[in-house]
Design an enzyme around this catalytic site. Structure first.
Site, PDB file in Angstrom:
ATOM      1  N   HIS A 125     -48.306  42.176  57.613  1.00 23.62           N
ATOM      2  CA  HIS A 125     -47.594  41.720  56.573  1.00 23.62           C
ATOM      3  C   HIS A 125     -46.151  42.441  56.466  1.00 23.62           C
ATOM      4  CE1 HIS A 125     -51.566  40.773  54.385  1.00 23.62           C
ATOM      5  NE2 HIS A 125     -51.932  41.883  54.860  1.00 23.62           N
ATOM      6  N   SER A 170     -18.771  39.699  66.990  1.00 26.20           N
ATOM      7  CA  SER A 170     -18.427  38.481  66.013  1.00 26.20           C
ATOM      8  C   SER A 170     -16.700  38.593  66.300  1.00 26.20           C
ATOM      9  CB  SER A 170     -18.663  39.122  64.792  1.00 26.20           C
ATOM     10  OG  SER A 170     -17.559  38.741  63.746  1.00 26.20           O
ATOM     11  N   LYS A 185     -19.878  44.220  64.912  1.00 30.68           N
ATOM     12  CA  LYS A 185     -21.011  43.672  65.065  1.00 30.68           C
ATOM     13  C   LYS A 185     -21.455  43.419  66.647  1.00 30.68           C
ATOM     14  CE  LYS A 185     -23.037  41.285  62.468  1.00 30.68           C
ATOM     15  NZ  LYS A 185     -22.661  40.042  61.915  1.00 30.68           N
ATOM     16  N   GLU A 213     -32.191  35.286  69.148  1.00 33.26           N
ATOM     17  CA  GLU A 213     -32.249  34.244  68.009  1.00 33.26           C
ATOM     18  C   GLU A 213     -32.343  32.966  68.690  1.00 33.26           C
ATOM     19  OE1 GLU A 213     -28.244  36.455  66.361  1.00 33.26           O
ATOM     20  OE2 GLU A 213     -28.903  34.787  64.758  1.00 33.26           O
TER      21      GLU A 213
END
Ligand code: ARG
Length: 462
Positions: free
Chosen positions: A157, A278, A284, A291
């Protein structure tokens, strides 16, 4: 002007829109090498069976080789008016050879031709993907061996459940990829029958030798039913189904990489080579590759369900609908190849933060099960009672905001007086993972044994 290849009974050529919707050359030019291989095998067989002259067959084969080098060199002009790869090549052959070229299409049709070309293409692609999967498995196993004893939190979970080892986690993906390779292998074995010679749909009256062309093209045997030969696209569907499942596995792993590299967990670092920055936030480090691997399953599963919809309800035998089998499959299979390559790159470069992993593994009372097991093993409590006692001890620790092993023996004895000092021996995360020695369990020595088994298997020649 009407079409040179089939325009005998036509007076005018097609409308521009007709040509646009009908042409597949924009995408099926990818099949040129397979198309030429199929035509060479066919021409040689026709000559061997005395259906065409040996001299004509030799000219045809040489002409096809010329065309192959022209296309390889980027020296070939594909024409939309010639519809597809089959007619583009045949028409060029006619320019090179004159009328002898027209003998090549004896005893075949574009229907068995395209079915043969596409089987060859999918077969080649499966072989390339298999080598890539194997390389990714190797990257994972090597990393797993280095991290057989690196403790990390195991989740159910997405809640900290029990400590596991990073190596064990990576080997879970090696198992998945092993099944993926098996699915592609199965699909390959079933697709390896040759449709060439089924002709348009009914077979042919010429004394062809389908066993010879099948053999020449590396197929196990010819397909046994001419109608099925030209109307079957199961081999694409099976491959796309296998690709969808494999992409799902890579997507799950990619999601974990995203979670582990987030500053929220900080469990893992990706290399500069597989992260991006970024344009506005200088601090970043974005896991874009992960992704995109996570996302790209969409187009692969889309291609699978798209083709399933195309084939559904199609009456036998060939119908032009089936030309819609290619674009999605081409895209899906090259997408999968890129996903595997990106995942291998990330795996080879990834570095776990061992301290954070260990700390995270110990948080959330992850060794509570070890305590319960100890109560069963040493004090002889039934597991359900041990579970209850452990729950009360966890509540005690939670009330004081400390880890289990930070409670005193006296604290624990308040809940269960028979507990001894020995209990502290099972409460650390290292002891916890070391004790999981059941077959398939996470103990470092199990992980090492499994990783070595895999390395041996992966090093075996195919
Ligand atoms: N371009 C066609 C395809 O991809 C080749 C087969 C065409 N056959 C035909 N009878 N029009 O399916």
């Amino acid at each position: 002007m009407s079409n040179k290849m089939w325009g005998g009974r036509f007076e005018t050529g097609p409308d521009a829109i007709m040509e646009e919707i009908n042409a597949s050359i924009g995408f099926d030019q990818r099949l040129y090498a397979q198309d030429i291989a199929g035509s060479k095998a066919h021409a040689s067989m026709l000559a061997a069976k005395g259906i065409i002259d040996k001299a004509d067959a030799e000219k045809i084969v040489a002409g096809l080789d010329t065309i192959l080098s022209e296309i390889d060199a980027g020296d070939f002009t594909f024409q939309r008016a010639l519809e597809d790869i089959h007619m583009n090549i045949e028409s060029r052959l006619a320019v090179l050879l004159g009328p002898a070229a027209g003998r090549l299409h004896t005893a075949r049709s574009r229907n068995d031709q395209v079915a043969t070309d596409f089987r060859l293409y999918v077969r080649d692609t499966i072989d390339t993907l298999d080598a890539q999967f194997k390389d990714l498995q190797k990257a994972l196993v090597e990393k797993a061996l280095v991290h057989s004893g690196t403790v990390m939190p195991g989740f159910t979970h997405l809640q900290t459940a029990q400590p596991v080892t990073f190596g064990h986690h990576l080997l879970a993906y090696v198992e998945m990829l092993g099944r993926d390779r098996g699915r592609f292998r199965d699909a390959r074995a079933r697709l390896n029958e040759c449709p060439l010679g089924a002709a348009a749909l009914a077979g042919t009256s010429f004394p062809i030798d389908r066993f010879a062309t099948a053999k020449a093209l590396g197929f196990d045997r010819p397909t046994a039913n001419s109608l099925d030969s030209v109307s079957d696209r199961d081999f694409v569907l099976e491959t796309l189904a296998a690709a969808s499942i494999a992409a799902m596995h890579l997507s799950r792993f990619a999601e974990e990489i995203v979670i582990w590299t987030s500053p929220l967990t900080g469990l893992l670092k990706l290399s500069d080579r597989f992260t991006t920055g970024s344009s506005i936030m200088p601090q970043k480090r974005n896991p874009d590759a992960a992704e995109l691997v996570r996302a790209k399953i969409g187009r692969i599963a889309g291609a699978f369900s798209g083709l399933l919809m195309v084939m559904k309800g199609l009456a036998l035998a060939y119908a032009k609908d089936m030309q819609e089998d290619k674009e999605g499959a081409f895209d899906a299979l090259s997408t999968l190849s890129l996903m595997i390559a990106a995942t291998s790159g990330m795996v080879r470069d990834m570095v776990p933060d061992e301290k954070r992993m260990k700390d995270a593994a110990g948080s959330g009372y992850s060794t509570a099960t070890d305590l319960a097991d100890w109560l069963v093993r040493v004090l002889g409590l039934p597991f359900r009672e041990a579970h209850h006692v452990t729950g009360r001890i966890v509540a005690l620790a939670a009330g004081r905001d400390v880890a289990l092993h930070k409670l005193s023996l006296a604290d624990m004895q308040e809940v269960e007086p028979r507990i001894t000092n020995e209990v502290f021996g099972v409460l650390s995360v290292a002891k916890s993972v070391a004790s999981r020695v059941s077959y398939g369990g996470t103990a470092p020595k199990n992980v090492r044994a499994q990783a070595k088994r895999w390395l041996k298997q992966l090093d075996k020649p195919a």
